[in-house]
Design an enzyme around this catalytic site. Structure first.
Site, PDB file in Angstrom:
ATOM      1  N   LEU A 143       0.809  -1.302  -0.014  1.00 47.30           N
ATOM      2  CA  LEU A 143      -0.179  -0.010   0.066  1.00 47.30           C
ATOM      3  C   LEU A 143       0.809   1.232  -0.015  1.00 47.30           C
ATOM      4  CD1 LEU A 143      -2.758  -0.688   2.641  1.00 47.30           C
ATOM      5  CD2 LEU A 143      -2.948  -0.648   0.366  1.00 47.30           C
ATOM      6  N   ASP A 144       0.557   2.225  -0.709  1.00 46.01           N
ATOM      7  CA  ASP A 144       1.414   3.515  -0.940  1.00 46.01           C
ATOM      8  C   ASP A 144       1.251   4.136   0.583  1.00 46.01           C
ATOM      9  OD1 ASP A 144       1.734   3.178  -3.453  1.00 46.01           O
ATOM     10  OD2 ASP A 144      -0.045   4.585  -3.982  1.00 46.01           O
ATOM     11  N   ARG A 145       2.365   4.784   1.119  1.00 48.53           N
ATOM     12  CA  ARG A 145       2.724   5.315   2.258  1.00 48.53           C
ATOM     13  C   ARG A 145       1.533   6.287   2.687  1.00 48.53           C
ATOM     14  NH1 ARG A 145       8.061   8.460   4.465  1.00 48.53           N
ATOM     15  NH2 ARG A 145       7.498   8.939   6.345  1.00 48.53           N
TER      16      ARG A 145
END
Length: 475
Positions: free
Chosen positions: A232-234
């Site tokens: 998952l993106d930050r």
């Protein structure tokens, strides 16, 4: 997690010409590799052969037993077909499975330096005519296949490695916060609700990552840390799945990979979005504007381009799908609700490409995600606070002390009522097969049929700032 090794082992691995036997006198204080010391009943020749073993030159791993091929099992689960439990296992894979404390590159170097042995049994005729069994140690290569009952011998110096489970440098509050993210846990997987702003993996400039913290907070009853199986993106939040063992992680990797391959192969099929899929993910996103159609299927290949004179890169839709660097990307979308120039979308990625949902929303639908400054910076240049923002802020105002969370996280600020909204993208729901049950069933039957295997369903609540945006836009 990277470990610091004694200078003794470092010199051993960096100087191939040096013999391990010269280190026999070294007596490590603690063994961190859990091994079973074998006791043999052998002939006289065999006992003489093992004189070096008694003096501490080697230690043995457990005898090899039939194992489950996680990749094959993952494919079987994805296709809902029978899978065989037994599979070919190499010497390298067996060492890594028995010794999760050892880094892969260290084990590979031991094989390259020809420091690993395998015990083989041969039948020899004695003087009296009796048949005796002699055990011999022979060098084994990393790719050599294991037979049932084989034992691997590693240099005794590896026992001097420090324990992988190092003292957690997190405070009690931080540990409780990470453990509070847990949505589900069984023998095979851990599911957490990842908070926005926390990176999944470590890297340059990243002090704390969920990967590292999970190893400290979730592996107390396991000899190996949880393993990431997707990303998952930050700044994205929501459901994140980790494998608790190497086998379960391999199964999950295969399931995620097969999902992408299947969607890519069916990209021209008219029913690509209607197939019953064993892995389902649903994201919620708040976008600027509204799509032309209330629901649809996006099929647009993506590719990477370099910008800012090579200083950074970004993902974009590739017009020429024959481009070798492009990847098929397929996304289903459905409008949940529209209000005041914003739309809540439900996004279901059928493939798993980097920044797929963000690019599809911005470049294909023309409705960029709120707070996505990488792919929608122009849409945010003229961002204006909503007329009711002050009222909303005052009604939900909190003291500074109430907003302080571990790891400097702030989950309250960033709604559409503020000047700089945060990324409104959240993995809200996921359905995946019961991997723990599958692993149990395939051990009981070599041709188990997974067509009736139950699925696990998860739902992660929105982070506070997205919940606030939802409340603001409610009619």
């Amino acid at each position: 997690m990277m470990m610091v090794y004694p200078a003794l082992l470092g010199r051993l691995l960096l100087q191939p010409s040096r013999s391990i036997s010269s280190l026999r006198a070294t007596k490590p204080s603690i063994s961190t590799v859990r091994v079973l010391q074998s006791q043999y009943s052998t002939s006289t020749k065999s006992q003489n052969h093992y004189e070096n073993d008694k003096r501490g030159k080697w230690f043995t791993l457990p005898p090899y037993t039939s194992t489950i091929n996680g990749s094959v099992l993952g494919k079987a689960l994805s296709a809902r077909i029978p899978a065989e439990s037994a599979s070919e296992t190499t010497a390298l894979k067996w060492v890594l499975r028995c010794c999760p404390e050892l880094p892969r590159n260290l084990v590979q170097k031991l094989f390259r330096l020809r420091q690993v042995r395998r015990e083989t049994s041969v039948m020899e005729s004695c003087n009296l005519g009796d048949q005796g069994q002699e055990h011999r140690l022979k060098r084994v290569a990393a790719k050599d296949s294991m037979d049932v009952g084989d034992r691997i011998f590693l240099p005794i110096s590896v026992k001097a490695l420090p324990a992988e489970k190092q003292d957690c440098h997190c405070s009690e509050e931080e540990i409780n916060f990470i453990r509070g993210l847990e949505l589900y846990k069984d023998a095979a997987i851990i599911v957490v609700n990842k908070p926005p702003g926390m990176p999944v993996q470590g890297g340059i400039g990243i002090k704390r990552s969920l990967d590292e913290l999970s190893a400290s907070c979730f592996s107390s009853d396991y000899s190996e840390p949880p393993r990431l199986v997707h990303r998952l993106d930050r700044d994205c939040s929501g459901i994140l799945v980790m494998g608790r063992t190497q086998t379960s992680a391999t199964v999950l990797h295969a399931i995620f990979r097969e999902k992408t391959l299947a969607a890519s192969n069916d990209v021209l099929s008219t029913d690509v979005g209607d197939k019953r899929r064993i892995l389902q993910r649903k994201y919620w996103a708040l976008v600027i504007g509204s799509p032309r159609r209330p629901k649809g299927l996006i099929s647009a290949p993506l590719g990477k381009v370099v910008v800012d004179n090579g200083k950074s890169d970004r993902i974009t839709v590739v017009e020429n799908s024959q481009n070798l660097s492009s990847q098929h990307a397929v996304t289903q979308y459905r409008v949940i609700e529209s209000s005041h120039g914003f739309t809540w979308l439900e996004l279901s990625p059928l493939t798993g490409r980097k920044h797929q949902l963000r690019v599809h929303c911005a470049e294909v639908l023309g409705t960029p995600i709120v707070g996505d400054y990488k792919y929608a910076w122009q849409a945010h240049r003229n961002w204006k606070q909503l007329p009711w923002s002050n009222i909303e802020d005052n009604s939900n105002e909190k003291s500074p002390s109430e907003k302080i969370l571990p790891f400097a996280l702030d989950l309250d600020s960033g709604s559409i009522s503020e000047k700089h909204p945060r990324l409104h993208l959240h993995c809200k729901q996921m359905v995946l097969p019961d991997v723990s049950k599958a692993l149990q069933d395939v051990q009981l039957s070599s041709d188990y049929d997974f067509s009736q295997l139950a699925s696990l369903k998860f739902d992660a609540p929105l982070p506070p700032y997205m919940k606030k945006s939802w409340d603001i836009l409610r009619p």
